[in-house]
Design an enzyme around this catalytic site. Structure first.
Site, PDB file in Angstrom:
ATOM      1  CE  LYS A   1      -3.898  -2.436   2.023  1.00  0.00           C
ATOM      2  NZ  LYS A   1      -4.786  -2.741   3.150  1.00  0.00           N
TER       3      LYS A   1
ATOM      4  CD  GLN B   1      -3.663  -4.453   6.151  1.00  0.00           C
ATOM      5  OE1 GLN B   1      -3.736  -3.371   5.555  1.00  0.00           O
ATOM      6  NE2 GLN B   1      -4.105  -5.570   5.606  1.00  0.00           N
TER       7      GLN B   1
ATOM      8  CG  ASP C   1      -9.878  -0.181   4.710  1.00  0.00           C
ATOM      9  OD1 ASP C   1      -9.518  -0.631   3.619  1.00  0.00           O
ATOM     10  OD2 ASP C   1      -9.180  -0.246   5.751  1.00  0.00           O
TER      11      ASP C   1
HETATM   12  N1  GUN Z   1      -7.168  -6.890   5.863  1.00  0.00           N
HETATM   13  C1  GUN Z   1      -7.531  -7.635   4.791  1.00  0.00           C
HETATM   14  N2  GUN Z   1      -8.094  -6.865   3.842  1.00  0.00           N
HETATM   15  C2  GUN Z   1      -8.101  -5.598   4.328  1.00  0.00           C
HETATM   16  C3  GUN Z   1      -8.551  -4.354   3.800  1.00  0.00           C
HETATM   17  O1  GUN Z   1      -9.084  -4.251   2.694  1.00  0.00           O
HETATM   18  N3  GUN Z   1      -8.376  -3.282   4.614  1.00  0.00           N
HETATM   19  C4  GUN Z   1      -7.821  -3.376   5.852  1.00  0.00           C
HETATM   20  N4  GUN Z   1      -7.702  -2.265   6.572  1.00  0.00           N
HETATM   21  N5  GUN Z   1      -7.386  -4.507   6.363  1.00  0.00           N
HETATM   22  C5  GUN Z   1      -7.535  -5.613   5.603  1.00  0.00           C
END
Ligand code: GUN
Length: 286
Positions: free
Chosen positions: A53, A97, A120
């Site tokens: 990311k 995350q 998100d």
């Molecule tokens: N863990 C797995 N997929 C995601 C996501 O799309 N966003 C976040 N913040 N954590 C995750």
């Protein structure tokens, strides 16, 4: 039948190039989109995702910062960090995350994120807006799946769309997005009876189960479009999806590979959401 292999790498690169071009224009107005990424503990998969990311942010021209906290971080400390980031003018998007280490409540953290910075789209107010079809952000993985379906010209309106999996992150919003485009949607889960019978009705089948090669050829209608959200290891430790690709690909009209299908789209959509957040917070139209 030889299916269309939906190329998530190429389609995600197109989305990222578009975001980069729009970011360059914003920078001429003195606006630099900023994303804060919080990672708690040392889950190796989360570390890889967070690194990817941050790299994607740099590639499209965003500012990003990482907040890596130890697994012993308290709920109060984590929420206090989110509240600080909510106040920052240079941070347009905040992402924590998941999963969080045991003892930390992901709901409390998500609820603390200002909805306009919730890139998100996990905050209840964003989830509610998705339900109503009045959203600014879509959750990244389902939004990425929709991009793939559009890019491959898969018809959704009036079609039987079956989603396997009912998570808040993928299955539930996925069903909603397909419904917004006039699909006839069924969401299956671990208690679904006669699963193969249901999935065989699907013109569009989305697998988000988290089990290696779970979807076998007998579960797929010939000519269906099959989207594989899974990211698993098979018995030999090789990366694979939720779909038994070699068996299913020959009978469908379009399919996403793993890797190189949905995975790269998730990060591309996060970049798009962060750009949208920056535009909105600077009073620009979207
Ligand atoms: N863990 C797995 N997929 C995601 C996501 O799309 N966003 C976040 N913040 N954590 C995750």
């Amino acid at each position: 039948m030889s299916p269309i292999i939906i190329d998530g790498k190429k389609i995600s690169a197109d989305v990222r190039a578009q975001v980069a071009a729009e970011t360059a224009k914003l920078k001429e107005q003195g606006i630099v989109p900023g994303l804060a990424v919080i990672i708690v503990g040392d889950d190796p998969a989360s570390r890889v995702y967070v690194n990817n990311k941050k790299k994607a942010c740099a590639d499209v021209g965003f500012y990003s910062e990482e907040h890596a906290l130890p697994a012993e971080t308290t709920q109060e400390e984590l929420v206090a960090l989110v509240q600080q980031l909510n106040q920052r003018k240079d941070i347009n998007g905040i992402l924590c995350q998941l999963p969080l280490p045991k003892g930390l409540d992901d709901k409390a953290v998500i609820n603390a994120i200002a909805p306009e910075k919730d890139v998100d789209a996990f905050h209840p107010s964003n989830v509610g807006r998705i339900m109503l079809g009045e959203y600014s952000f879509l959750p990244c993985t389902p939004a990425g799946v929709m991009e793939l379906l559009h890019a491959a010209d898969v018809e959704i309106s009036g079609k039987e769309c079956v989603v396997i999996g009912r998570s808040n992150i993928v299955g539930k919003p996925m069903g909603m997005l397909l419904l917004h485009e006039n699909g006839t949607v069924t969401i299956c889960h671990s208690r679904t009876k006669n699963l193969a019978e249901v999935t065989r009705r699907a013109d569009v089948l989305v697998a988000a189960v988290g089990k290696a090669k779970f979807v076998t050829a007998d579960m797929v209608k010939p000519g269906a479009a099959v989207i594989d959200v899974g990211m698993n290891r098979d018995e030999n430790g090789k990366l694979c999806g939720d779909v038994d690709y070699d068996a299913v690909a020959p009978i469908c009209s379009a399919i996403t590979p793993v890797p190189g299908g949905v995975g790269p789209m998730t990060i591309a959509m996060l970049m798009r959401n962060t750009l949208t957040a920056a535009r909105m917070q600077n009073g620009l139209d979207n």
